[in-house]
Write a protein that holds these residues in place. Structure first.
Motif, PDB file in Angstrom:
ATOM      1  N   PHE A 160       0.846  -1.196   0.000  1.00  0.00           N
ATOM      2  CA  PHE A 160       0.000   0.000   0.000  1.00  0.00           C
ATOM      3  C   PHE A 160       0.880   1.244   0.000  1.00  0.00           C
ATOM      4  CE2 PHE A 160      -2.712  -3.307   1.631  1.00  0.00           C
ATOM      5  CZ  PHE A 160      -3.953  -3.014   1.081  1.00  0.00           C
ATOM      6  N   CYS A 161       0.655   2.107  -0.993  1.00  0.00           N
ATOM      7  CA  CYS A 161       1.427   3.339  -1.108  1.00  0.00           C
ATOM      8  C   CYS A 161       0.572   4.586  -0.884  1.00  0.00           C
ATOM      9  CB  CYS A 161       2.064   3.442  -2.502  1.00  0.00           C
ATOM     10  SG  CYS A 161       3.364   2.235  -2.787  1.00  0.00           S
ATOM     11  N   GLY A 162      -0.739   4.414  -0.967  1.00  0.00           N
ATOM     12  CA  GLY A 162      -1.614   5.560  -0.820  1.00  0.00           C
ATOM     13  C   GLY A 162      -1.853   5.908   0.636  1.00  0.00           C
ATOM     14  N   PRO A 163      -2.729   6.875   0.916  1.00  0.00           N
ATOM     15  CA  PRO A 163      -3.071   7.202   2.306  1.00  0.00           C
ATOM     16  C   PRO A 163      -3.839   6.056   2.956  1.00  0.00           C
ATOM     17  CG  PRO A 163      -4.547   8.321   0.783  1.00  0.00           C
ATOM     18  CD  PRO A 163      -3.484   7.682  -0.064  1.00  0.00           C
ATOM     19  N   LYS A 164      -3.986   6.119   4.258  1.00  0.00           N
ATOM     20  CA  LYS A 164      -4.690   5.067   4.987  1.00  0.00           C
ATOM     21  C   LYS A 164      -6.192   5.315   5.032  1.00  0.00           C
ATOM     22  CE  LYS A 164      -2.542   5.140   8.915  1.00  0.00           C
ATOM     23  NZ  LYS A 164      -2.150   4.677  10.268  1.00  0.00           N
ATOM     24  N   HIS A 165      -6.662   6.380   4.419  1.00  0.00           N
ATOM     25  CA  HIS A 165      -8.073   6.730   4.454  1.00  0.00           C
ATOM     26  C   HIS A 165      -8.834   6.005   3.343  1.00  0.00           C
ATOM     27  CE1 HIS A 165      -6.085   9.985   6.616  1.00  0.00           C
ATOM     28  NE2 HIS A 165      -7.230  10.190   7.243  1.00  0.00           N
ATOM     29  N   ILE A 166      -9.836   5.215   3.722  1.00  0.00           N
ATOM     30  CA  ILE A 166     -10.693   4.517   2.768  1.00  0.00           C
ATOM     31  C   ILE A 166     -11.961   5.338   2.599  1.00  0.00           C
ATOM     32  CG2 ILE A 166     -11.992   2.408   2.311  1.00  0.00           C
ATOM     33  CD1 ILE A 166      -9.982   0.888   3.994  1.00  0.00           C
ATOM     34  N   ASP A 167     -12.159   5.868   1.411  1.00  0.00           N
ATOM     35  CA  ASP A 167     -13.306   6.741   1.150  1.00  0.00           C
ATOM     36  C   ASP A 167     -14.572   5.913   0.943  1.00  0.00           C
ATOM     37  OD1 ASP A 167     -14.838   8.945   0.699  1.00  0.00           O
ATOM     38  OD2 ASP A 167     -14.139   9.296  -1.345  1.00  0.00           O
ATOM     39  N   HIS A 168     -14.996   5.260   2.011  1.00  0.00           N
ATOM     40  CA  HIS A 168     -16.178   4.408   1.945  1.00  0.00           C
ATOM     41  C   HIS A 168     -16.603   4.069   3.371  1.00  0.00           C
ATOM     42  CE1 HIS A 168     -18.952   1.617  -0.002  1.00  0.00           C
ATOM     43  NE2 HIS A 168     -18.473   1.998  -1.173  1.00  0.00           N
ATOM     44  N   PHE A 169     -17.755   3.367   3.508  1.00  0.00           N
ATOM     45  CA  PHE A 169     -18.189   2.955   4.836  1.00  0.00           C
ATOM     46  C   PHE A 169     -17.878   1.483   5.103  1.00  0.00           C
ATOM     47  CE2 PHE A 169     -21.781   2.670   1.920  1.00  0.00           C
ATOM     48  CZ  PHE A 169     -22.212   1.368   2.096  1.00  0.00           C
ATOM     49  N   LEU A 170     -17.214   0.801   4.145  1.00  0.00           N
ATOM     50  CA  LEU A 170     -16.760  -0.565   4.351  1.00  0.00           C
ATOM     51  C   LEU A 170     -15.512  -0.799   3.523  1.00  0.00           C
ATOM     52  CD1 LEU A 170     -18.600  -3.239   2.258  1.00  0.00           C
ATOM     53  CD2 LEU A 170     -19.046  -0.840   1.877  1.00  0.00           C
ATOM     54  N   CYS A 171     -14.817  -1.878   3.811  1.00  0.00           N
ATOM     55  CA  CYS A 171     -13.620  -2.235   3.053  1.00  0.00           C
ATOM     56  C   CYS A 171     -14.041  -2.979   1.797  1.00  0.00           C
ATOM     57  CB  CYS A 171     -12.686  -3.091   3.912  1.00  0.00           C
ATOM     58  SG  CYS A 171     -12.037  -2.227   5.355  1.00  0.00           S
ATOM     59  N   ASP A 172     -14.339  -2.244   0.758  1.00  0.00           N
ATOM     60  CA  ASP A 172     -14.786  -2.825  -0.504  1.00  0.00           C
ATOM     61  C   ASP A 172     -13.637  -2.798  -1.509  1.00  0.00           C
ATOM     62  OD1 ASP A 172     -16.445  -4.028  -2.295  1.00  0.00           O
ATOM     63  OD2 ASP A 172     -17.904  -2.402  -2.413  1.00  0.00           O
ATOM     64  N   ILE A 173     -13.839  -3.450  -2.634  1.00  0.00           N
ATOM     65  CA  ILE A 173     -12.759  -3.614  -3.619  1.00  0.00           C
ATOM     66  C   ILE A 173     -12.273  -2.281  -4.157  1.00  0.00           C
ATOM     67  CG2 ILE A 173     -12.201  -4.535  -5.899  1.00  0.00           C
ATOM     68  CD1 ILE A 173     -14.106  -6.823  -5.335  1.00  0.00           C
ATOM     69  N   VAL A 174     -13.182  -1.470  -4.667  1.00  0.00           N
ATOM     70  CA  VAL A 174     -12.797  -0.243  -5.366  1.00  0.00           C
ATOM     71  C   VAL A 174     -12.045   0.741  -4.468  1.00  0.00           C
ATOM     72  CG1 VAL A 174     -13.659   1.752  -6.646  1.00  0.00           C
ATOM     73  CG2 VAL A 174     -14.651  -0.505  -7.050  1.00  0.00           C
ATOM     74  N   PRO A 175     -12.560   1.097  -3.280  1.00  0.00           N
ATOM     75  CA  PRO A 175     -11.817   2.069  -2.457  1.00  0.00           C
ATOM     76  C   PRO A 175     -10.481   1.553  -1.945  1.00  0.00           C
ATOM     77  CG  PRO A 175     -13.699   1.208  -1.256  1.00  0.00           C
ATOM     78  CD  PRO A 175     -13.847   0.745  -2.652  1.00  0.00           C
ATOM     79  N   VAL A 176     -10.374   0.257  -1.658  1.00  0.00           N
ATOM     80  CA  VAL A 176      -9.102  -0.285  -1.172  1.00  0.00           C
ATOM     81  C   VAL A 176      -8.090  -0.379  -2.307  1.00  0.00           C
ATOM     82  CG1 VAL A 176      -7.976  -2.237  -0.049  1.00  0.00           C
ATOM     83  CG2 VAL A 176     -10.241  -1.526   0.696  1.00  0.00           C
ATOM     84  N   LEU A 177      -8.555  -0.692  -3.512  1.00  0.00           N
ATOM     85  CA  LEU A 177      -7.654  -0.753  -4.667  1.00  0.00           C
ATOM     86  C   LEU A 177      -6.946   0.577  -4.914  1.00  0.00           C
ATOM     87  CD1 LEU A 177      -9.404  -2.846  -7.484  1.00  0.00           C
ATOM     88  CD2 LEU A 177      -7.175  -3.282  -6.445  1.00  0.00           C
ATOM     89  N   LYS A 178      -7.626   1.667  -4.587  1.00  0.00           N
ATOM     90  CA  LYS A 178      -7.039   2.989  -4.795  1.00  0.00           C
ATOM     91  C   LYS A 178      -5.815   3.223  -3.913  1.00  0.00           C
ATOM     92  CE  LYS A 178     -11.444   5.156  -6.103  1.00  0.00           C
ATOM     93  NZ  LYS A 178     -12.452   6.180  -5.734  1.00  0.00           N
ATOM     94  N   LEU A 179      -5.672   2.447  -2.842  1.00  0.00           N
ATOM     95  CA  LEU A 179      -4.554   2.628  -1.920  1.00  0.00           C
ATOM     96  C   LEU A 179      -3.348   1.770  -2.272  1.00  0.00           C
ATOM     97  CD1 LEU A 179      -6.516   2.631   1.470  1.00  0.00           C
ATOM     98  CD2 LEU A 179      -6.196   4.493  -0.165  1.00  0.00           C
ATOM     99  N   LEU A 180      -3.519   0.841  -3.224  1.00  0.00           N
ATOM    100  CA  LEU A 180      -2.413  -0.031  -3.602  1.00  0.00           C
ATOM    101  C   LEU A 180      -1.362   0.720  -4.410  1.00  0.00           C
ATOM    102  CD1 LEU A 180      -4.137  -3.376  -4.671  1.00  0.00           C
ATOM    103  CD2 LEU A 180      -2.767  -2.969  -2.633  1.00  0.00           C
ATOM    104  N   CYS A 181      -0.137   0.234  -4.338  1.00  0.00           N
ATOM    105  CA  CYS A 181       0.944   0.804  -5.149  1.00  0.00           C
ATOM    106  C   CYS A 181       0.681   0.527  -6.631  1.00  0.00           C
ATOM    107  CB  CYS A 181       2.287   0.196  -4.741  1.00  0.00           C
ATOM    108  SG  CYS A 181       2.774   0.585  -3.035  1.00  0.00           S
ATOM    109  N   PRO A 182       1.217   1.361  -7.513  1.00  0.00           N
ATOM    110  CA  PRO A 182       0.966   1.194  -8.948  1.00  0.00           C
ATOM    111  C   PRO A 182       1.494  -0.105  -9.541  1.00  0.00           C
ATOM    112  CG  PRO A 182       1.804   3.397  -8.466  1.00  0.00           C
ATOM    113  CD  PRO A 182       1.965   2.585  -7.214  1.00  0.00           C
TER     114      PRO A 182
END
Length: 323
Positions: free
Chosen positions: A180-202
């Motif tokens: 994970f390279c992004g911030p630790k903030h998940i822009d959602h109310f649950l740990c779903d695929i799309v918001p968590v994917l945004k935090l992964l490294c390229p």
């Protein structure tokens, strides 16, 4: 010789990114304090109605001999997955609406993701099994008892859970096994695929492709099976001479079609669009398919189904007679 320090910002950034992620912060539905209490009440009511409705469906099928058929056997498992899917999300979301600390541990986020994907995938396959059951009942009524036997029903349900477990395990490993390279903030109310994917490294492109492949198999594959089943049903029904037979056949399918439309419509919107297309409507779509659909399913199958209403009335009469 040029001197440098690891305290420089660029090295701090690299060092921080190399540190293992232990917690995430769920941003939730809203940051507005004036909306949090009304939303808490609203979603608490939705969760209670979901539990009461789906537990009622399961109980009604179990205690009513007239509903001991393959269609309602699949329906009980579908109601069970609705209960579990809603329970995975709602308690945590309700707690976050009343709390300022929305931190969730890495393992907690991973387990929420694993169970949510498991029950969500199982629902896709159960809906396909229910469509296949209707296909056999209408297109091959003389062989229905032979084709959809009790043993076959258990095999179909077991295969649904097995493939859902495989999908959830692989997707969880691909997503949370990456860096994970992004911030630790998940822009959602649950740990779903799309918001968590945004935090992964390229550099996690292969993991994203594996996740996308399994989502495609679950969502697109099962929806194609449902579509083919109903194409065959429509062709068979249109060839029948009796208008009453047509009406009866379509009446048995309307409840299932309504559930399929709600579930797969929002799932396609949420998971099968390009990542760059995701906007704030993602939360609305997630609320619809993860919270509202499980609440509405019992009403769809009870209000639109004569057999369920009859069994409910008979069950009520038996209870009143005992009193």
């Amino acid at each position: 010789m040029q001197q440098f320090s690891l305290l420089e910002p660029k090295y701090l950034f690299k060092a921080r990114n190399l540190m293992p992620v232990t917690t995430f912060i769920l941003l939730g539905i809203t940051d507005s304090p004036c909306l949090q209490t009304p939303l808490f009440v609203l979603f608490l009511v939705i969760y209670i109605v979901t539990l009461v409705g789906n537990v009622g469906i399961v109980t009604l099928v179990l205690v009513s001999p007239s509903l001991h058929t393959p269609m309602y056997f699949f329906l009980t498992h579908f109601a069970f997955t609705d209960i579990c899917c809603s329970t995975v999300i709602s308690p945590r979301m309700l707690a976050d609406l009343l709390s300022e600390d929305r931190t969730i541990s890495f393992s907690g986020c991973m387990m929420q993701f694993l169970t949510f994907i498991f029950f969500g995938s199982a629902e896709c396959h159960l809906l396909a099994m229910m469509a296949y059951d209707r296909h056999v009942a209408i297109c091959q009524p003389l062989f229905y008892v032979t084709i959809i036997s009790r043993r076959v029903c258990w095999q179909l349900v077991a295969s649904s859970y097995l493939f859902a477990f495989l999908t959830a395990t692989i997707c969880t490993w691909c997503l949370f096994g990456g860096s994970f390279c992004g911030p630790k903030h998940i822009d959602h109310f649950l740990c779903d695929i799309v918001p968590v994917l945004k935090l992964l490294c390229p550099n996690n492109y292969s993991s994203e492709m594996v996740i996308f492949a399994f989502l495609t198999i679950n969502v697109v594959g099962t929806s194609v099976l449902i579509l083919l089943s109903y194409i065959s049903i429509i062709r068979t029904v249109l060839r029948t001479c009796s208008a009453e037979s047509r009406a009866r056949a379509f009446r048995t399918c309307t409840s299932h079609l309504a559930a399929v439309s709600m579930y797969f419509g929002t799932a396609f919107f949420m998971y099968l669009q390009p990542p760059s297309s995701h906007r704030s409507l993602d939360k609305v779509a997630s609320i619809f398919y993860a919270l509202l659909t499980p609440m509405l399913n019992p009403f769809i199958y009870s209000l639109r189904n004569r057999e369920v209403k009859t069994a409910l009335v008979n069950c009520g009469r038996r209870l009143l007679s005992r009193w």
